[in-house]
Each structure stands twice: as C-alpha cells, then as structure tokens.
Design an enzyme around this catalytic site. Sequence first.
Site, PDB file in Angstrom:
ATOM      1  N   GLU A 165     -11.616  10.794 -54.442  1.00  0.00           N
ATOM      2  CA  GLU A 165     -11.427  11.015 -53.007  1.00  0.00           C
ATOM      3  C   GLU A 165     -10.155  11.822 -52.789  1.00  0.00           C
ATOM      4  OE1 GLU A 165      -9.881   7.283 -50.986  1.00  0.00           O
ATOM      5  OE2 GLU A 165     -10.706   6.462 -52.843  1.00  0.00           O
ATOM      6  N   LYS A 193      -6.488  12.888 -51.891  1.00  0.00           N
ATOM      7  CA  LYS A 193      -5.187  12.228 -51.814  1.00  0.00           C
ATOM      8  C   LYS A 193      -4.524  12.780 -50.558  1.00  0.00           C
ATOM      9  CE  LYS A 193      -1.108  11.180 -54.575  1.00  0.00           C
ATOM     10  NZ  LYS A 193      -0.203  11.131 -53.458  1.00  0.00           N
ATOM     11  N   ASP A 246      -1.818  13.489 -47.933  1.00  0.00           N
ATOM     12  CA  ASP A 246      -0.366  13.600 -48.010  1.00  0.00           C
ATOM     13  C   ASP A 246       0.242  13.127 -46.696  1.00  0.00           C
ATOM     14  OD1 ASP A 246       1.984  14.080 -49.230  1.00  0.00           O
ATOM     15  OD2 ASP A 246       1.926  16.254 -49.035  1.00  0.00           O
ATOM     16  N   TYR A 265      -8.181   3.748 -47.066  1.00  0.00           N
ATOM     17  CA  TYR A 265      -8.902   3.862 -48.331  1.00  0.00           C
ATOM     18  C   TYR A 265      -8.806   2.636 -49.212  1.00  0.00           C
ATOM     19  CZ  TYR A 265      -4.086   5.261 -49.199  1.00  0.00           C
ATOM     20  OH  TYR A 265      -2.722   5.316 -49.207  1.00  0.00           O
ATOM     21  N   LYS A 320      -3.001  16.079 -59.278  1.00  0.00           N
ATOM     22  CA  LYS A 320      -2.318  16.937 -58.303  1.00  0.00           C
ATOM     23  C   LYS A 320      -2.772  18.385 -58.481  1.00  0.00           C
ATOM     24  CE  LYS A 320       0.980  14.262 -56.354  1.00  0.00           C
ATOM     25  NZ  LYS A 320       2.341  14.698 -56.247  1.00  0.00           N
ATOM     26  N   CYS A 370      17.096  43.283 -26.680  1.00  0.00           N
ATOM     27  CA  CYS A 370      15.703  42.839 -26.701  1.00  0.00           C
ATOM     28  C   CYS A 370      14.799  44.045 -26.974  1.00  0.00           C
ATOM     29  CB  CYS A 370      15.335  42.204 -25.367  1.00  0.00           C
ATOM     30  SG  CYS A 370      13.574  41.855 -25.217  1.00  0.00           S
ATOM     31  N   CYS A 429      12.571  44.620 -23.528  1.00  0.00           N
ATOM     32  CA  CYS A 429      13.124  45.066 -22.238  1.00  0.00           C
ATOM     33  C   CYS A 429      14.492  45.735 -22.375  1.00  0.00           C
ATOM     34  CB  CYS A 429      13.213  43.906 -21.265  1.00  0.00           C
ATOM     35  SG  CYS A 429      14.533  42.762 -21.675  1.00  0.00           S
ATOM     36  N   CYS A 474      16.828  36.802 -25.464  1.00  0.00           N
ATOM     37  CA  CYS A 474      16.871  37.879 -24.493  1.00  0.00           C
ATOM     38  C   CYS A 474      17.190  37.196 -23.172  1.00  0.00           C
ATOM     39  CB  CYS A 474      15.501  38.561 -24.416  1.00  0.00           C
ATOM     40  SG  CYS A 474      15.224  39.411 -22.858  1.00  0.00           S
ATOM     41  N   CYS A 534      12.015  39.932 -18.361  1.00  0.00           N
ATOM     42  CA  CYS A 534      11.547  40.653 -19.552  1.00  0.00           C
ATOM     43  C   CYS A 534      10.018  40.524 -19.645  1.00  0.00           C
ATOM     44  CB  CYS A 534      12.198  40.046 -20.788  1.00  0.00           C
ATOM     45  SG  CYS A 534      11.451  40.584 -22.332  1.00  0.00           S
TER      46      CYS A 534
HETATM   47  S1  IVH Z   1      -5.053   4.412 -53.538  1.00  0.00           S
HETATM   48  C1  IVH Z   1      -2.200   1.044 -55.783  1.00  0.00           C
HETATM   49  N1  IVH Z   1      -6.090   6.469 -52.341  1.00  0.00           N
HETATM   50  O1  IVH Z   1      -0.640   8.241 -52.550  1.00  0.00           O
HETATM   51  C2  IVH Z   1      -2.119   2.293 -54.991  1.00  0.00           C
HETATM   52  N2  IVH Z   1      -3.730   6.269 -52.391  1.00  0.00           N
HETATM   53  O2  IVH Z   1       1.157   8.761 -54.757  1.00  0.00           O
HETATM   54  C3  IVH Z   1      -3.486   2.665 -54.565  1.00  0.00           C
HETATM   55  N3  IVH Z   1      -2.552   8.041 -51.188  1.00  0.00           N
HETATM   56  O3  IVH Z   1       0.719   5.018 -52.762  1.00  0.00           O
HETATM   57  C4  IVH Z   1      -3.434   3.840 -53.701  1.00  0.00           C
HETATM   58  N4  IVH Z   1      -4.348   9.125 -50.532  1.00  0.00           N
HETATM   59  O4  IVH Z   1       0.215   6.095 -50.398  1.00  0.00           O
HETATM   60  C5  IVH Z   1      -4.951   5.838 -52.687  1.00  0.00           C
HETATM   61  N5  IVH Z   1      -7.146   8.219 -51.252  1.00  0.00           N
HETATM   62  C6  IVH Z   1      -6.021   7.588 -51.605  1.00  0.00           C
HETATM   63  C7  IVH Z   1      -4.759   8.072 -51.259  1.00  0.00           C
HETATM   64  C8  IVH Z   1      -3.621   7.379 -51.671  1.00  0.00           C
HETATM   65  C9  IVH Z   1      -3.025   9.079 -50.511  1.00  0.00           C
HETATM   66  C10 IVH Z   1      -1.113   7.741 -51.348  1.00  0.00           C
HETATM   67  C11 IVH Z   1      -0.787   6.272 -51.358  1.00  0.00           C
HETATM   68  C12 IVH Z   1      -0.235   6.025 -52.723  1.00  0.00           C
HETATM   69  C13 IVH Z   1       0.343   7.362 -53.043  1.00  0.00           C
HETATM   70  C14 IVH Z   1       0.589   7.534 -54.495  1.00  0.00           C
END
Ligand code: IVH
Length: 677
Positions: free
Chosen positions: A121, A123, A125, A232, A322, A416, A419, A434, A439
């Site tokens: 799934e 990740k 941010d 999640y 990553k 500017c 103008c 400006c 303007c």
């Molecule tokens: S599962 C035991 N699933 O990424 C930790 N984490 O770098 C299980 N994160 O601490 C985490 N998307 O804050 C999980 N689909 C995802 C995620 C996810 C983002 C974050 C989460 C985790 C951190 C680790």
Amino acid sequence: MTEDDLFTRQSPEFLKAEELRRQIAHHDRLYYDQAKPEITDREYDALYRELVELERAYPELILSDSPTQKVGGRPQGAFAQVRHLVPMQSLDNTYSEEEITEFVDRLHRLLPDAEIPMTIEPKVDGVAIALLYEKGRLTRAATRGDGTTGDEVTRNIRTIAVIPSLLSGDFPDVLEVRGEVYLPKEAFQRINAERDEQGLPVFANPRNTAAGSLKQLDPNSVAERGLSAVFYGFGAFEASEALPATQKEFFEALKTWGLPTNPQIWTASSASEVMAAIRELGAIRHDFPFETDGAVIKVDKIAQHARLGSTSKAPRWAIAYKYEPEQARTRLHDITIQVGRSGVLTPVAELEPVFVAGSTVARATLHNEEEIVRKDLRIGDWVLVEKAGDVIPAVVAVLTAERDGSERPFVMPTHCPVCGAVVTRTEGEVAVRCGNPRCAAQVRRRIEYFASRNAMDIAGLGEAVVSQLAEADLLHDVSDLYALKAEQLLPLERMGEKSVENLLAAIAASKVQPLWRLLAALGIPHVGVTAARTLAGAFGTLDRLAAASPEELQSVEEVGEIMATAIHAWFRDAEVLALIEKLREAGLNFGERDPQDAVPAADGKLRGTTWVLTGTLSISREEAAEMIRLQGGKVSGSVSAKTTYLLAGEEAGSKLEKARKLGVTVLDEAAFRQLLL
Ligand code: IVH
C-alpha cells in the site's frame, strides 16, 4: 569507569558513533519538534544506517539512549501527554529490490513452510496519528511522540472533516486506529500561494505543514488549513467478534466504519510480485491527494504478525520501500517577475520544459531575491528541479560544474516591471513590493482574487477574461465589474452573445453573495476565508465591521492583535473607502441581506435573544449560528451584559468564565437543542 571503558571511549569507532548520534539527535529535533528538517529523508537514513552498521560491528558501542534503540520525536510540552495503549512503532526502510528479496526470504526463514501472502500500500507522507474510539465514539487522538507517549490533539483532530466522530456499521467496543494526517497537495499549493503573495515564507512541503498545523493550539486555525487523513492499521482492539484475520479484511472494515483508507491496496506472494506492485503504485502515486514517498509491504495474515514479532523499533512483518525522489535536469532560460495582488514582486524561473513527477514543468517560483542569492542561481544555469509536495515545481540545486561562463547573475529590478513604480522593501520582510496600488498587474490579480471560488465565486471570470477586460480598458477596480454592459463586451474576441449574457448574469448574481464572501474577496490583509466568516458572523454588516475599533475587533475570538490592527487600518484608507462606496452604489450585499439579518419569523423562538458561542460543538459554530439566526436570535462575538445565552461546547475557556461572572445563562449543546425543539 574501568581502564577498558576509557580505552573504548577514545576509540575512533566510539567517537564516530558519538558524532552520528549527535547529528541524528540534531536532525530529529529539527524534524519532530520544529517540523523544519535541514536534510532530506534519504540523507537522514544514510546517517542512521551508518550508525546501525557501526553498532552492529561493535555492539559494545550501543548505548541505551542511542537513537537506534528508540523511535524518534520526543513529546512536546504544550499538549497533554497520552500513553499509547500499544506502542506506535516505526518501519524499517529499504531502497532496493535486493532488500525486498531479503525481506521476503527472511519471512520464510522465520516461518518455514508457511504461506505468507503480503499486501502493498502507499506510504503516506504525513503525521502518524492514533485515534481511540470507545463504543464507536471518538474519545481521544494522539500523535506518535516518542512511540510510547504522544501529544493529545483531540480538539485539533475533530476539525478534520473526513474523520468521523461516530463510527458506522459494526464496530468493536474499543478500537484504536492508526493512520496518517496529511495536508492535501491542493491545499498545500493554495496555502503557499497565499503566503507567497503576502511575502510570508512558504512551507517546505505538505508533511511539515501538516505537522505544524496539528501543533497549533487554536483548533480554528487548524480547521483553516484543510487537513485530511487516511487509516491503515490498528493498535488496541476489543471486539465481541474476532479481529479481522488479514490486513485486507481490516482495510475493508475501516471503510465500513466510515474511516478513510488508502485508495488502493495490492496483494503479492513473492518478492517479484511485490516489486510489480511497487512499480504499479509508483506509476500512479502522483495522482493521489497525498504525497507518498514509498510503499509499505505488510504480511497480510494478522496471526503471522505475532509470530514474527518486532525489534525494539519496528515490526518484522512490515517494511517500507522508498522511491527515488524524482528530479530532472533542465536549463534556466530566464528569470521573470510576477507582480501579485498586494504588489509583491516574485521572481519566476523560466525553464526548458521537462517532465518530472507526473507532469511537465516549465516555470517555478523562486520566491524572492534572497532565495536566488542563497542558491547562487544564474540565468543560463543547468539546474535540478523537483516538485515540493509533489505539486509545486521547485529549483532545488544548481549544477555549477556545467557552467561555461556565459551565465548571468539575476538582479532584482528597482522598478515594477509592469507599471514602473519604484519598489520598496518593508523592514523585516524578504518581499519587495510595487507601491502603486493602481499598478495594472495588482489590479488584475485583485479582480481575479475577488471573483475566485472562495471569494465572490463569479463563474466565467478567470485569469484570461480578467486580462482581456483589463486590456480593453474596461476594468480598473472590482467595482467596474458591476458597470459592464453587453455592448462593451460583444466586440471583444471570444465573447459571443451567450457568453456575454452568462458573464453578466454571474456578475449580477454575485451582488447578493453573503457578506463573508465579500469580506474574503476584498483582500483585507490577514483576512482569509475563515476569518471572513468569523467577522461576518460577529459584526453582521460591512459598516459595523468598518466602524469597529481595534479593541472591538480583538474581542472577537480568533481575531488577534495583528489582524485587528490590519483591518482597522484598511478601513481607514481613502482609496478603500472610495471603493466601498462604489460597491455600495452598485448594490452589493453588505450584510443587510444575509439570512441572519432578514426579519426573523414572528414566531422565531429565539427572537430578541443574543448568543455567544464558545468551545467545541458537534457541529461547526457557523452552523450553530445559522440555527440561532433562523430562529430570530442574534449571534455576537463577545460576552457582555447584553448576552442572553452562552452556548458552551466542550473545553470552553475564558468566555465561559466571563459569562458565569456576569450571570449569563450557560447552555450546553443538549440544552440548546432542547430549546430549539
Ligand atoms: S504501517 C508498526 N502503513 O510511516 C508500524 N505505516 O516510516 C506500522 N506510514 O510509523 C506502520 N503510510 O507513520 C504503515 N500505509 C502505511 C503507512 C505508514 C505511512 C508511516 C507510519 C509509520 C512510518 C514509518
């Protein structure tokens, strides 16, 4: 300390490990406490890995307070602390296919002969969050903090529209769900555009902005940011029925409870299938509303999680892959200047078009002169571009080795470019402005802003049409919109009879927009949509707002000294006053026509009563205010002897105290609803 210890403590390995720990602690502080990282995640991971490897080779170097022995991010002081029912762990990171293969191999070594299906799934941010639902009701929300204890941010979390305060369907009695709060890329773009325009420093990326937003002490300013979330995982879980057996089932369960999830989840049973899913996700991840920096691979069967266990820091049943940050090399052809609504001059990079992170980039804001000097950017340079927050193109580095001497330094104009007025620099601000309010560029930007979706919402009056009308000398300020005639528009290009009719109708319709829209549209410094709504609610009419003293303005909750001073000064500017009179003549609604000021129904239950709202309610305050007005009541911003009722939600503060002192009747939400029945 023994002599042996002394020897170890002076060894180059020990000193190196100490140095790495110091650096990591420094970057942890920047990342978690200040939300202002100075190095990329990748650089951080490299430092971290170096330490792990050193400690692995020389286990005697491991200290109990080494960052490798704990999850980052110490709890803060301003929020109550919450102990997580189950610790919130982190994930191990990988960057290569080999490491994915190693991960899958290790699973099979640890659980020989078992089938180990996996899920993949995005990740997300964002900022990790744990929500506690008891009997289906959201009772507590906490950030990860140090993994054991986090900040209690329930009030801030309640402002996030996608997070239900009540679960639906068949939910367990006690459920702790985990996920990520994020700032949608679009919101990030909007906030930064506004900040850029106001000469404020822009946020680095959505993650930092989300982290910073959650740390705000005032939930109303959190609401203004427009945060969102996905879920999640789970921590504590008490159910009459059994736990879902798999990640995949849990994912489905989240949806039935009304909690937002990741848009897609893949399954795989081998390293190569995992890689295929990672690639598929990689191809679509830029289309998600949140930023993804990787994929999370998890063992699907939850029973296998316990068998695999975890290290002190991360579970063995999951790993994060990553993605390489997407960057592209291109040529900086020129640096042009854009003039904003408030006159701020913004340098813009004109680039050789290049494809990066899902779309072609040809321009990038360079924010201000300091930024250009800091990067030593010269016209003609080869540069690296990236997208901040996946959306906003940014020039991140100059490839100085590619220079051939033909590159030219950039000089901020003293006048500017639109103008010709002399530009000024306000003390303490990086922005250059400006100073000519007439303007042409400023005028256009102000009209575009006036007509935009969050303001007067005039359909068909976008950038192109505004430019066209301004060029035809038909628009000098927003009031000119209301004087436009069909015969002036028809001769213009692309202005057919139908489009002219529609445009004029949309402009006419905007005259009755509610007051808050007009306030948001006028571009009063520091007044965004949320503040505009608050001010409209508190003062009712434009004239009352214009007449308010700074003290009266500040007595409105959510209005601070800076905003109060700015509003007061703005309404005392001769040009502003002239514009307001023109808008009045044009027949715009200054609040008198808003529903709250319509003559209340004769049998309005709340006729003659004055209300003040405070604390957190299950509905927004705006909605509650609307309910009161519909029944003929008045809503005011501050408690006084004239207040009839104080409607106090959860965690009401100083207004509640004041109401009690003045003997004002205080109602909770239940009593309020009773009264309206
Ligand atoms: S599962 C035991 N699933 O990424 C930790 N984490 O770098 C299980 N994160 O601490 C985490 N998307 O804050 C999980 N689909 C995802 C995620 C996810 C983002 C974050 C989460 C985790 C951190 C680790």
